[in-house]
Design a protein around this motif. Structure first.
Motif, short mmCIF file in Angstrom:
data_model
loop_
_atom_site.label_atom_id
_atom_site.label_comp_id
_atom_site.label_asym_id
_atom_site.label_seq_id
_atom_site.Cartn_x
_atom_site.Cartn_y
_atom_site.Cartn_z
N PRO A 111 -8.05 -3.29 -40.55
CA PRO A 111 -7.16 -3.99 -40.86
C PRO A 111 -7.13 -5.73 -40.75
N TYR A 112 -7.95 -6.08 -39.78
CA TYR A 112 -8.18 -7.29 -39.36
C TYR A 112 -9.08 -8.08 -40.21
N LEU A 113 -9.74 -7.33 -41.31
CA LEU A 113 -10.53 -8.03 -42.17
C LEU A 113 -9.76 -8.17 -43.55
N HIS A 114 -8.62 -7.93 -43.57
CA HIS A 114 -7.89 -8.27 -44.89
C HIS A 114 -7.12 -9.62 -44.89
N TYR A 115 -7.12 -10.09 -46.00
CA TYR A 115 -6.47 -11.54 -46.27
C TYR A 115 -5.16 -11.91 -45.36
N GLU A 116 -4.50 -10.66 -45.65
CA GLU A 116 -3.12 -11.04 -44.94
C GLU A 116 -2.79 -10.88 -43.47
N THR A 117 -3.87 -10.78 -42.85
CA THR A 117 -3.91 -10.48 -41.46
C THR A 117 -4.49 -11.81 -40.78
N GLN A 118 -4.80 -13.04 -41.56
CA GLN A 118 -5.37 -13.93 -41.10
C GLN A 118 -4.56 -14.99 -40.91
N THR A 119 -4.83 -15.73 -39.91
CA THR A 119 -3.83 -16.98 -39.68
C THR A 119 -4.69 -18.25 -40.23
N LYS A 120 -4.00 -18.85 -41.21
CA LYS A 120 -4.26 -20.20 -41.93
C LYS A 120 -4.14 -21.38 -41.25
N THR A 121 -3.17 -21.41 -40.43
CA THR A 121 -3.27 -22.55 -39.68
C THR A 121 -2.80 -21.95 -38.09
N SER A 122 -3.36 -22.64 -37.15
CA SER A 122 -3.26 -22.55 -35.69
C SER A 122 -3.17 -23.70 -34.81
N VAL A 123 -2.18 -23.52 -33.77
CA VAL A 123 -2.37 -24.33 -32.66
C VAL A 123 -3.50 -24.04 -31.58
N LEU A 124 -4.38 -24.95 -31.39
CA LEU A 124 -5.50 -24.60 -30.67
C LEU A 124 -5.43 -24.61 -29.04
N CYS A 125 -5.20 -23.40 -28.63
CA CYS A 125 -5.37 -23.06 -27.26
C CYS A 125 -4.73 -24.25 -26.27
N GLY A 126 -3.46 -24.49 -26.72
CA GLY A 126 -2.74 -25.25 -25.70
C GLY A 126 -2.88 -26.60 -25.77
N ARG A 127 -3.81 -27.07 -26.85
CA ARG A 127 -4.25 -28.36 -26.58
C ARG A 127 -3.50 -29.52 -27.40
N ASN A 128 -2.28 -29.29 -27.82
CA ASN A 128 -1.36 -29.88 -28.51
C ASN A 128 -2.05 -30.59 -29.86
N THR A 129 -2.87 -29.66 -30.54
CA THR A 129 -3.64 -29.76 -31.71
C THR A 129 -3.54 -28.66 -32.61
N VAL A 130 -3.30 -29.13 -33.84
CA VAL A 130 -3.13 -28.08 -34.99
C VAL A 130 -4.54 -28.09 -35.80
N GLN A 131 -4.85 -26.87 -36.30
CA GLN A 131 -6.08 -26.81 -36.99
C GLN A 131 -5.53 -26.39 -38.44
N LEU A 132 -5.92 -27.25 -39.35
CA LEU A 132 -5.81 -26.66 -40.90
C LEU A 132 -6.94 -26.14 -41.49
N ARG A 133 -6.87 -25.04 -42.22
CA ARG A 133 -8.17 -24.52 -42.87
C ARG A 133 -7.73 -24.63 -44.36
N PRO A 134 -8.95 -25.09 -45.14
CA PRO A 134 -8.54 -24.94 -46.54
C PRO A 134 -8.49 -23.64 -47.06
N PRO A 135 -8.02 -23.40 -48.36
CA PRO A 135 -8.00 -22.18 -48.93
C PRO A 135 -9.17 -21.51 -49.42
N THR A 136 -10.10 -22.20 -49.56
CA THR A 136 -11.57 -21.83 -49.96
C THR A 136 -12.41 -22.29 -48.91
N HIS A 137 -13.65 -21.68 -49.06
CA HIS A 137 -14.84 -21.95 -48.21
C HIS A 137 -15.70 -22.66 -49.11
N SER A 138 -15.47 -24.04 -49.02
CA SER A 138 -16.63 -24.97 -49.56
C SER A 138 -16.59 -26.30 -48.80
#
Length: 338
Positions: free
Chosen positions: A250-277
Protein backbone atom coordinates in the motif's frame (compact mmCIF):
# COMPACT_ATOMS: atom_id res chain seq x y z
CA UNK A 1 50.85 -5.39 6.62
CA UNK A 2 49.14 -4.32 3.38
CA UNK A 3 45.80 -5.95 4.13
CA UNK A 4 43.66 -3.25 5.76
CA UNK A 5 41.04 -5.87 6.70
CA UNK A 6 43.49 -8.27 8.37
CA UNK A 7 42.13 -7.84 11.92
CA UNK A 8 38.57 -8.20 10.65
CA UNK A 9 39.44 -11.39 8.77
CA UNK A 10 41.02 -12.81 11.95
CA UNK A 11 37.52 -12.99 13.41
CA UNK A 12 36.44 -16.59 12.82
CA UNK A 13 32.92 -15.50 11.91
CA UNK A 14 34.27 -13.32 9.08
CA UNK A 15 37.43 -14.91 7.74
CA UNK A 16 38.86 -14.44 4.25
CA UNK A 17 35.75 -15.75 2.53
CA UNK A 18 33.50 -13.50 4.58
CA UNK A 19 35.63 -10.51 3.65
CA UNK A 20 35.39 -11.46 -0.01
CA UNK A 21 31.62 -11.59 0.38
CA UNK A 22 31.56 -8.12 1.97
CA UNK A 23 33.64 -6.70 -0.90
CA UNK A 24 31.12 -7.95 -3.46
CA UNK A 25 27.95 -6.69 -1.76
CA UNK A 26 25.84 -3.55 -2.21
CA UNK A 27 24.10 -1.71 0.64
CA UNK A 28 21.57 1.12 0.30
CA UNK A 29 21.32 3.63 3.17
CA UNK A 30 18.39 6.04 3.12
CA UNK A 31 19.09 9.10 5.25
CA UNK A 32 22.55 10.51 5.91
CA UNK A 33 21.90 12.15 9.24
CA UNK A 34 23.19 10.72 12.51
CA UNK A 35 22.32 7.04 11.97
CA UNK A 36 23.19 7.16 8.29
CA UNK A 37 26.59 8.73 8.95
CA UNK A 38 27.51 6.15 11.55
CA UNK A 39 26.27 3.21 9.46
CA UNK A 40 28.03 4.44 6.34
CA UNK A 41 31.40 5.02 7.99
CA UNK A 42 31.47 1.61 9.65
CA UNK A 43 30.49 -0.17 6.43
CA UNK A 44 33.07 1.72 4.37
CA UNK A 45 35.78 0.91 6.89
CA UNK A 46 34.63 -2.74 6.80
CA UNK A 47 35.19 -2.82 3.03
CA UNK A 48 31.70 -2.93 1.57
CA UNK A 49 31.86 -3.24 -2.22
CA UNK A 50 29.22 -0.65 -3.16
CA UNK A 51 27.41 1.85 -0.96
CA UNK A 52 24.46 3.90 -2.20
CA UNK A 53 23.49 6.86 -0.01
CA UNK A 54 20.36 9.01 -0.30
CA UNK A 55 19.49 12.22 1.55
CA UNK A 56 17.32 15.25 0.84
CA UNK A 57 18.96 17.70 3.25
CA UNK A 58 22.13 19.75 3.62
CA UNK A 59 24.57 20.14 6.52
CA UNK A 60 23.64 22.55 9.32
CA UNK A 61 25.36 23.52 12.58
CA UNK A 62 22.87 21.60 14.70
CA UNK A 63 23.99 18.40 12.94
CA UNK A 64 27.62 18.50 14.02
CA UNK A 65 27.31 17.15 17.55
CA UNK A 66 26.14 13.75 16.30
CA UNK A 67 26.54 13.46 12.51
CA UNK A 68 30.15 12.33 12.38
CA UNK A 69 30.96 12.69 8.69
CA UNK A 70 30.49 16.45 8.51
CA UNK A 71 32.59 19.51 9.32
CA UNK A 72 32.14 23.22 9.95
CA UNK A 73 33.31 23.82 6.38
CA UNK A 74 30.36 21.74 5.10
CA UNK A 75 28.01 24.02 7.04
CA UNK A 76 29.61 27.20 5.78
CA UNK A 77 29.41 25.96 2.18
CA UNK A 78 25.82 24.65 2.58
CA UNK A 79 26.80 21.27 1.16
CA UNK A 80 24.14 18.56 0.72
CA UNK A 81 24.70 15.73 3.17
CA UNK A 82 25.00 13.04 0.51
CA UNK A 83 27.73 15.01 -1.27
CA UNK A 84 29.66 15.81 1.93
CA UNK A 85 29.32 12.21 3.08
CA UNK A 86 30.71 10.83 -0.16
CA UNK A 87 33.72 13.15 0.07
CA UNK A 88 34.56 11.98 3.58
CA UNK A 89 33.81 8.31 2.95
CA UNK A 90 35.95 8.26 -0.20
CA UNK A 91 38.81 9.75 1.79
CA UNK A 92 38.43 6.95 4.35
CA UNK A 93 38.36 4.11 1.82
CA UNK A 94 38.92 4.83 -1.87
CA UNK A 95 38.28 1.17 -2.75
CA UNK A 96 34.55 1.46 -2.07
CA UNK A 97 32.21 2.51 -4.87
CA UNK A 98 29.90 5.18 -3.47
CA UNK A 99 26.76 6.36 -5.25
CA UNK A 100 25.35 9.57 -3.77
CA UNK A 101 21.88 10.97 -4.46
CA UNK A 102 20.61 14.35 -3.29
CA UNK A 103 16.88 13.75 -3.46
CA UNK A 104 13.74 13.08 -1.52
CA UNK A 105 13.39 9.30 -1.18
CA UNK A 106 10.00 8.08 -2.37
CA UNK A 107 8.19 5.25 -4.13
CA UNK A 108 9.24 6.47 -7.59
CA UNK A 109 12.93 7.25 -7.32
CA UNK A 110 13.96 4.50 -4.87
CA UNK A 111 13.18 1.34 -6.92
CA UNK A 112 15.89 2.01 -9.57
CA UNK A 113 18.45 2.31 -6.76
CA UNK A 114 17.59 -1.15 -5.49
CA UNK A 115 19.01 -2.89 -8.55
CA UNK A 116 21.63 -5.34 -7.24
CA UNK A 117 21.17 -4.03 -3.67
CA UNK A 118 21.66 -6.74 -1.06
CA UNK A 119 20.50 -4.86 2.05
CA UNK A 120 18.47 -1.73 2.86
CA UNK A 121 19.40 0.24 5.98
CA UNK A 122 16.85 2.62 7.44
CA UNK A 123 18.41 5.87 8.65
CA UNK A 124 15.46 8.10 7.79
CA UNK A 125 13.68 10.53 10.09
CA UNK A 126 10.02 9.78 9.40
CA UNK A 127 7.65 6.87 8.98
CA UNK A 128 6.45 7.93 5.52
CA UNK A 129 9.83 6.90 4.14
CA UNK A 130 10.13 3.88 6.43
CA UNK A 131 6.84 2.43 5.22
CA UNK A 132 7.95 2.92 1.62
CA UNK A 133 11.24 1.15 2.38
CA UNK A 134 9.37 -1.61 4.15
CA UNK A 135 7.12 -2.24 1.14
CA UNK A 136 10.07 -2.12 -1.27
CA UNK A 137 11.90 -4.60 0.93
CA UNK A 138 8.97 -6.99 0.76
CA UNK A 139 8.29 -6.48 -2.95
CA UNK A 140 11.91 -7.03 -4.03
CA UNK A 141 12.82 -9.53 -1.26
CA UNK A 142 15.68 -7.44 0.16
CA UNK A 143 16.52 -7.55 3.90
CA UNK A 144 15.63 -4.30 5.68
CA UNK A 145 17.31 -3.13 8.91
CA UNK A 146 15.07 -0.69 10.77
CA UNK A 147 16.57 1.84 13.19
CA UNK A 148 15.41 4.90 15.09
CA UNK A 149 16.63 7.03 18.00
CA UNK A 150 15.59 10.12 19.93
CA UNK A 151 16.86 11.65 23.20
CA UNK A 152 18.61 8.64 24.85
CA UNK A 153 16.20 6.05 23.45
CA UNK A 154 16.63 3.90 20.38
CA UNK A 155 15.25 0.78 18.71
CA UNK A 156 16.17 -1.53 15.85
CA UNK A 157 14.97 -4.68 14.16
CA UNK A 158 16.13 -6.81 11.26
CA UNK A 159 13.40 -7.66 8.74
CA UNK A 160 13.88 -10.66 6.45
CA UNK A 161 11.15 -10.85 3.77
CA UNK A 162 9.19 -14.09 3.92
CA UNK A 163 10.53 -15.00 7.36
CA UNK A 164 10.05 -12.21 9.91
CA UNK A 165 7.24 -9.75 10.60
CA UNK A 166 7.57 -6.57 8.54
CA UNK A 167 7.40 -3.03 9.90
CA UNK A 168 3.71 -2.82 9.02
CA UNK A 169 3.06 -5.93 11.16
CA UNK A 170 5.15 -4.62 14.05
CA UNK A 171 3.41 -1.27 14.37
CA UNK A 172 0.32 -3.12 15.51
CA UNK A 173 2.29 -4.72 18.34
CA UNK A 174 5.23 -2.47 19.27
CA UNK A 175 4.66 1.02 20.74
CA UNK A 176 6.53 3.63 18.70
CA UNK A 177 7.34 7.03 20.21
CA UNK A 178 5.99 10.04 18.34
CA UNK A 179 8.77 12.32 19.63
CA UNK A 180 11.41 13.76 17.32
CA UNK A 181 14.97 14.90 18.01
CA UNK A 182 13.90 18.48 17.26
CA UNK A 183 11.35 18.35 20.08
CA UNK A 184 13.22 16.39 22.76
CA UNK A 185 16.78 16.33 21.44
CA UNK A 186 19.17 13.42 21.00
CA UNK A 187 22.57 12.46 22.40
CA UNK A 188 25.30 10.99 20.26
CA UNK A 189 25.88 7.78 22.29
CA UNK A 190 22.41 6.38 21.48
CA UNK A 191 23.04 7.06 17.80
CA UNK A 192 26.28 5.09 17.95
CA UNK A 193 24.62 2.28 19.89
CA UNK A 194 21.76 1.78 17.43
CA UNK A 195 24.05 2.14 14.42
CA UNK A 196 26.38 -0.45 15.93
CA UNK A 197 23.54 -2.95 16.16
CA UNK A 198 22.40 -2.13 12.62
CA UNK A 199 25.86 -2.57 11.13
CA UNK A 200 26.51 -5.77 13.06
CA UNK A 201 23.30 -7.26 11.68
CA UNK A 202 24.28 -5.98 8.23
CA UNK A 203 27.69 -7.66 8.38
CA UNK A 204 26.06 -10.94 9.46
CA UNK A 205 23.96 -10.76 6.31
CA UNK A 206 26.93 -9.76 4.16
CA UNK A 207 29.03 -12.72 5.27
CA UNK A 208 25.91 -14.91 5.02
CA UNK A 209 25.89 -16.01 8.66
CA UNK A 210 22.10 -16.03 8.79
CA UNK A 211 21.88 -18.21 11.92
CA UNK A 212 23.52 -15.46 13.99
CA UNK A 213 20.94 -12.78 13.16
CA UNK A 214 19.17 -11.33 16.18
CA UNK A 215 15.61 -12.64 16.20
CA UNK A 216 14.22 -9.99 18.55
CA UNK A 217 13.14 -6.35 18.44
CA UNK A 218 15.70 -4.34 20.45
CA UNK A 219 14.85 -1.29 22.57
CA UNK A 220 17.49 0.68 24.49
CA UNK A 221 17.37 3.71 26.81
CA UNK A 222 20.97 4.57 27.71
CA UNK A 223 20.10 7.28 30.20
CA UNK A 224 17.71 5.09 32.15
CA UNK A 225 20.00 2.05 31.88
CA UNK A 226 17.27 0.03 30.22
CA UNK A 227 17.72 -2.64 27.57
CA UNK A 228 14.79 -4.71 26.34
CA UNK A 229 14.39 -7.36 23.68
CA UNK A 230 11.01 -8.51 22.44
CA UNK A 231 10.17 -11.70 20.61
CA UNK A 232 7.91 -10.66 17.76
CA UNK A 233 7.51 -13.91 15.79
CA UNK A 234 3.78 -13.99 16.43
CA UNK A 235 3.35 -10.44 15.11
CA UNK A 236 3.67 -11.67 11.52
CA UNK A 237 0.23 -11.52 9.92
CA UNK A 238 -0.97 -13.45 6.89
CA UNK A 239 -3.41 -10.56 6.28
CA UNK A 240 -0.72 -7.87 6.31
CA UNK A 241 -1.00 -5.75 3.16
CA UNK A 242 2.77 -5.33 3.02
CA UNK A 243 3.98 -8.88 3.60
CA UNK A 244 0.90 -11.13 3.75
CA UNK A 245 -0.25 -13.75 1.27
CA UNK A 246 -2.16 -11.13 -0.74
CA UNK A 247 0.24 -8.22 -0.34
CA UNK A 248 -0.66 -5.04 -2.23
CA UNK A 249 2.27 -2.90 -0.97
CA UNK A 250 0.00 0.00 0.00
CA UNK A 251 2.77 2.51 0.70
CA UNK A 252 4.01 2.31 -2.88
CA UNK A 253 0.75 3.72 -4.22
CA UNK A 254 0.48 7.36 -5.24
CA UNK A 255 -2.43 8.16 -2.97
CA UNK A 256 -0.46 7.22 0.13
CA UNK A 257 2.39 9.64 -0.58
CA UNK A 258 2.84 12.97 1.15
CA UNK A 259 3.38 15.76 -1.36
CA UNK A 260 4.07 18.41 1.25
CA UNK A 261 5.60 17.96 4.67
CA UNK A 262 6.71 19.93 7.70
CA UNK A 263 10.28 18.82 8.39
CA UNK A 264 10.79 17.18 11.75
CA UNK A 265 9.74 20.13 13.94
CA UNK A 266 12.15 22.53 12.23
CA UNK A 267 9.61 25.25 11.38
CA UNK A 268 10.26 24.32 7.75
CA UNK A 269 7.96 23.16 4.95
CA UNK A 270 9.16 21.02 2.07
CA UNK A 271 7.34 21.27 -1.25
CA UNK A 272 7.83 18.59 -3.89
CA UNK A 273 7.13 19.01 -7.61
CA UNK A 274 4.54 16.76 -9.23
CA UNK A 275 7.14 15.22 -11.55
CA UNK A 276 10.66 14.00 -10.92
CA UNK A 277 12.75 16.18 -13.17
CA UNK A 278 15.70 18.48 -12.59
CA UNK A 279 15.63 22.17 -13.42
CA UNK A 280 18.29 24.81 -13.91
CA UNK A 281 19.46 26.54 -10.76
CA UNK A 282 21.37 28.91 -13.01
CA UNK A 283 18.20 30.11 -14.76
CA UNK A 284 16.41 30.40 -11.43
CA UNK A 285 19.28 32.49 -10.09
CA UNK A 286 19.10 34.81 -13.09
CA UNK A 287 15.36 35.26 -12.56
CA UNK A 288 15.47 35.88 -8.81
CA UNK A 289 18.60 38.04 -8.81
CA UNK A 290 16.62 40.94 -10.24
CA UNK A 291 14.72 41.44 -7.00
CA UNK A 292 16.33 39.30 -4.29
CA UNK A 293 19.70 38.38 -2.80
CA UNK A 294 20.52 34.90 -4.04
CA UNK A 295 23.33 32.47 -3.21
CA UNK A 296 24.05 29.40 -5.32
CA UNK A 297 26.49 26.49 -5.25
CA UNK A 298 26.56 23.47 -7.61
CA UNK A 299 23.90 21.70 -5.57
CA UNK A 300 21.34 24.23 -4.34
CA UNK A 301 20.20 27.84 -4.34
CA UNK A 302 19.11 29.95 -1.37
CA UNK A 303 17.01 33.10 -1.32
CA UNK A 304 15.45 35.30 1.39
CA UNK A 305 11.81 36.29 0.82
CA UNK A 306 9.09 37.59 3.16
CA UNK A 307 11.11 36.72 6.30
CA UNK A 308 11.56 33.14 5.08
CA UNK A 309 14.58 31.40 3.63
CA UNK A 310 14.01 29.37 0.47
CA UNK A 311 16.38 26.54 -0.45
CA UNK A 312 15.95 25.10 -3.97
CA UNK A 313 17.40 21.72 -4.95
CA UNK A 314 18.20 20.46 -8.45
CA UNK A 315 15.35 17.94 -8.36
CA UNK A 316 12.81 20.77 -7.98
CA UNK A 317 12.24 20.44 -4.24
CA UNK A 318 12.25 23.53 -2.07
CA UNK A 319 12.64 23.99 1.68
CA UNK A 320 10.88 27.05 3.08
CA UNK A 321 12.44 27.89 6.45
CA UNK A 322 10.60 30.05 8.95
CA UNK A 323 7.09 28.67 8.43
CA UNK A 324 5.18 25.52 9.32
CA UNK A 325 1.89 26.24 7.56
CA UNK A 326 1.74 24.31 4.28
CA UNK A 327 -0.90 26.52 2.67
CA UNK A 328 0.98 29.72 3.50
CA UNK A 329 4.18 28.11 2.31
CA UNK A 330 2.62 27.31 -1.07
CA UNK A 331 1.34 30.87 -1.35
CA UNK A 332 4.83 32.26 -0.66
CA UNK A 333 6.33 29.82 -3.14
CA UNK A 334 4.06 30.91 -5.98
CA UNK A 335 4.51 34.55 -5.04
CA UNK A 336 8.25 34.13 -5.42
CA UNK A 337 8.37 31.83 -8.44
CA UNK A 338 5.21 32.83 -10.28
Amino acid sequence: MDNRYYKQELCSFVGEQGQKNISKKHVLIVGMGALGSANAEMLVRAGIGTLTIVDRDYVEWSNLHRQQLYSEADCNEVIPKAVAAKRRLSAINSEVKINDFVMDADNINLPPLLKDADIIIDASDNFDIRFILNDLSQKFHIPFIFGSCVASYGMTYTIIPGKTPCLHCLLKKIPMTGATCDHVGVINPIVQMIATHQVTECIKLLVEDFDSLRKTFLSIDLWKNQNYTFRVDKAKSAECLSCGSDATYPYLHYETQTKTSVLCGRNTVQLRPPTHSSFSLERLEAKLNKFHIVKRNPYLLTCEFESCRFVFFQDGRVFIHGIDDVLKAKKLYYSLIG
